[in-house]
Design a protein around this motif. Structure first.
Motif, mmCIF file in Angstrom:
data_model
loop_
_atom_site.group_PDB
_atom_site.id
_atom_site.type_symbol
_atom_site.label_atom_id
_atom_site.label_comp_id
_atom_site.label_asym_id
_atom_site.label_seq_id
_atom_site.Cartn_x
_atom_site.Cartn_y
_atom_site.Cartn_z
ATOM 1 N N SER A 20 0.543 -1.026 0.089
ATOM 2 C CA SER A 20 -0.480 -0.283 0.059
ATOM 3 C C SER A 20 0.813 1.326 0.042
ATOM 4 O O SER A 20 1.877 1.848 1.071
ATOM 5 N N VAL A 21 0.378 2.428 -0.591
ATOM 6 C CA VAL A 21 1.469 3.805 -0.806
ATOM 7 C C VAL A 21 0.327 4.645 -0.506
ATOM 8 O O VAL A 21 -0.545 4.136 -1.700
ATOM 9 N N GLN A 40 -4.178 7.327 -1.554
ATOM 10 C CA GLN A 40 -3.512 6.354 -1.245
ATOM 11 C C GLN A 40 -3.447 6.251 -3.023
ATOM 12 O O GLN A 40 -4.513 6.902 -4.216
ATOM 13 N N VAL A 41 -2.255 6.142 -3.025
ATOM 14 C CA VAL A 41 -2.088 6.055 -4.633
ATOM 15 C C VAL A 41 -1.687 4.243 -5.097
ATOM 16 O O VAL A 41 -2.629 4.333 -7.053
ATOM 17 N N THR A 101 4.182 -1.097 4.054
ATOM 18 C CA THR A 101 2.744 0.387 3.697
ATOM 19 C C THR A 101 3.979 1.263 3.408
ATOM 20 O O THR A 101 5.085 1.281 4.003
ATOM 21 N N VAL A 102 3.897 2.090 2.479
ATOM 22 C CA VAL A 102 4.747 3.765 2.273
ATOM 23 C C VAL A 102 4.382 4.327 1.979
ATOM 24 O O VAL A 102 2.620 4.170 1.911
ATOM 25 N N ALA A 141 3.347 10.647 -4.205
ATOM 26 C CA ALA A 141 3.805 9.328 -4.697
ATOM 27 C C ALA A 141 3.691 9.398 -5.838
ATOM 28 O O ALA A 141 2.339 9.345 -5.992
ATOM 29 N N GLU A 142 3.705 8.742 -7.116
ATOM 30 C CA GLU A 142 3.649 8.271 -8.760
ATOM 31 C C GLU A 142 3.918 6.952 -9.115
ATOM 32 O O GLU A 142 4.976 7.028 -9.483
ATOM 33 N N ARG A 143 2.902 6.461 -9.578
ATOM 34 C CA ARG A 143 3.249 5.496 -10.357
ATOM 35 C C ARG A 143 4.360 5.733 -11.764
ATOM 36 O O ARG A 143 3.879 7.528 -12.552
#
Ligand code: ATP
Length: 131
Positions: A7-8, A14-15, A76-77, A82-84
């Protein structure tokens, strides 16, 4: 193949949350490779790529620091952003890179630490989008 739930999460939401076979990340102390069943740990992350492996494919997520929390079945981050890889706006990152470089080149009394961090975020996104 055993998997881990990854999980990010960022302050914007949530990303990503999905199952992966292996997670690699760059903690401030060095590279970490995490397989299911890993001992619990919490570590600060560098501005870097989070690498998620599944079915012989690697998925990359740009993270701007934050923390990784590892439990045997879950990673978990928590990151400021954050981006894919596929969601990275390359033009925006290029503009951010140029802005930061210009600030760092000026001999004005700027916040160098902040400009350097902005530059690192932009370079990280560009490298991840390119791969
Ligand atoms: P910028 O100066 O372009 O805003 P930044 O590094 O200061 O870049 P952050 O504060 O890390 O941006 O992130 C703010 C929000 O914008 C976050 O939701 C982040 O995911 C998103 N974001 C920033 N840069 C990009 C990019 N190049 N592509 C996609 N999303 C981005």
């Amino acid at each position: 193949m055993k998997t881990l739930t990854v999980s990010v999460v960022t302050p914007d939401g949530q990303v990503l949350e999905d199952e992966y076979e292996m997670v690699s990340c760059k903690a401030e102390t060095g590279e970490l490779g995490i397989l299911p069943g890993h001992i619990p740990l919490v570590a600060p992350l560098a501005i870097s790529a989070l690498r998620l492996k599944r079915n012989n494919e690697e998925h990359l997520v740009a993270v701007s620091g934050g923390f990784i929390e590892v439990r045997p079945d879950k990673v978990t981050v928590l990151a400021p952003s954050a981006e894919r890889a596929e969601d990275i706006d390359v033009e925006r990152a290029l503009a951010a890179k140029e802005r930061a470089e210009k600030r760092l080149a000026e001999q004005k009394d700027i916040d160098k630490v902040r400009a350097e961090a902005a530059l690192q975020r932009a370079l990280n996104r560009l490298e991840i989008a390119r791969r």
